[in-house]
Design an enzyme around this catalytic site. Structure first.
Site, mmCIF file in Angstrom:
data_model
loop_
_atom_site.group_PDB
_atom_site.id
_atom_site.type_symbol
_atom_site.label_atom_id
_atom_site.label_comp_id
_atom_site.label_asym_id
_atom_site.label_seq_id
_atom_site.Cartn_x
_atom_site.Cartn_y
_atom_site.Cartn_z
ATOM 1 N N HIS A 1 0.835 -1.202 0.000
ATOM 2 C CA HIS A 1 0.000 0.000 0.000
ATOM 3 C C HIS A 1 0.876 1.260 0.000
ATOM 4 O O HIS A 1 0.674 2.164 -0.813
ATOM 5 C CB HIS A 1 -0.915 -0.028 1.236
ATOM 6 C CG HIS A 1 -1.809 1.154 1.370
ATOM 7 N ND1 HIS A 1 -3.170 1.069 1.162
ATOM 8 C CD2 HIS A 1 -1.565 2.449 1.705
ATOM 9 C CE1 HIS A 1 -3.704 2.262 1.363
ATOM 10 N NE2 HIS A 1 -2.753 3.112 1.694
ATOM 11 N N GLU A 2 1.849 1.321 0.921
ATOM 12 C CA GLU A 2 2.682 2.529 1.028
ATOM 13 C C GLU A 2 3.633 2.674 -0.156
ATOM 14 O O GLU A 2 3.864 3.782 -0.639
ATOM 15 C CB GLU A 2 3.448 2.551 2.350
ATOM 16 C CG GLU A 2 2.574 2.563 3.595
ATOM 17 C CD GLU A 2 1.493 3.635 3.629
ATOM 18 O OE1 GLU A 2 1.635 4.703 2.979
ATOM 19 O OE2 GLU A 2 0.482 3.416 4.321
ATOM 20 N N HIS B 1 1.798 4.216 -2.891
ATOM 21 C CA HIS B 1 1.763 5.676 -2.708
ATOM 22 C C HIS B 1 3.039 6.319 -3.246
ATOM 23 O O HIS B 1 2.978 7.317 -3.972
ATOM 24 C CB HIS B 1 1.632 6.046 -1.230
ATOM 25 C CG HIS B 1 0.239 6.193 -0.737
ATOM 26 N ND1 HIS B 1 -0.660 7.096 -1.258
ATOM 27 C CD2 HIS B 1 -0.417 5.555 0.266
ATOM 28 C CE1 HIS B 1 -1.803 7.003 -0.618
ATOM 29 N NE2 HIS B 1 -1.694 6.074 0.314
#
Length: 191
Positions: free
Chosen positions: A144-145, A148
């Site tokens: 997820h990060e 980003h």
């Protein structure tokens, strides 16, 4: 008590659609950014935070090690500098429901790799390469990060059903733009 809490950039902010640049120097300025990211993540009750979520452009992600049950490398936190992920596609994927500080209360269903290999620098510029399984969702949190950091927001990987269920909330978040400490204080006082 957090010392240097930053505002969170919300869905629709240009910085969330921009790939971050690799960290070249881990001096005091970088350590200050990492510290601010940790303070911000804790203040907003996150388990992970990418630098562009606070408007930065450095390839840095931080994680709260306790809820993820992972070994820390910076006080009680896991800090990844310039992380690169290699998925183990033969192991398969899992469907998770995820949240994101940049999307407020939206919860979206995302398909993630169960096992990944992640290579990153720690704060001592040591290259770390490790395999991570989906135990306690650390694999999903890192994916997820890192998404980003690559300018990919979680709605871009969400199932169509979860996007439909959250359509109005996503539109509202896009209009707000930035989540500030004052907004959080107001929201908490209204509960």
């Amino acid at each position: 008590m957090p010392i240097n809490v930053c505002d969170i950039k919300l869905y629709g902010s240009e910085c969330l659609r921009t790939s971050c640049t690799d960290v070249k120097d881990i001096g005091q300025a970088t350590l200050t950014i990492i510290s601010s990211m940790i303070d911000t993540m804790l203040y907003y009750n996150g388990v992970g935070l990418a630098n562009n979520q606070i408007g930065g452009n450095l390839n840095i992600a931080v994680f709260d090690s306790e809820p993820l049950q992972v070994n820390s490398n910076y006080e009680d936190y896991l800090v990844l500098l310039n992380p690169k992920i290699t998925p183990h596609k033969q192991i398969g994927t899992i469907l998770n429901t995820e949240g994101c500080l940049s999307f407020l209360d939206a919860r979206l269903d995302i398909r993630r790799f169960v096992e990944i290999e992640v290579e990153y620098l720690d704060i001592k510029t040591k290259t770390i390469k490790t395999q991570i399984f989906n135990k306690q969702l650390i694999s999903s949190a890192i994916q997820h990060e890192v998404d980003h950091l690559n300018g990919i927001t979680f709605n871009m990987k969400a199932t169509q059903d979860s996007l439909k269920k959250n359509k109005h909330l996503l539109e509202d978040v896009r209009m707000i733009g930035t989540l500030t400490k004052d907004m959080v204080k107001y929201i908490m006082s209204e509960r």
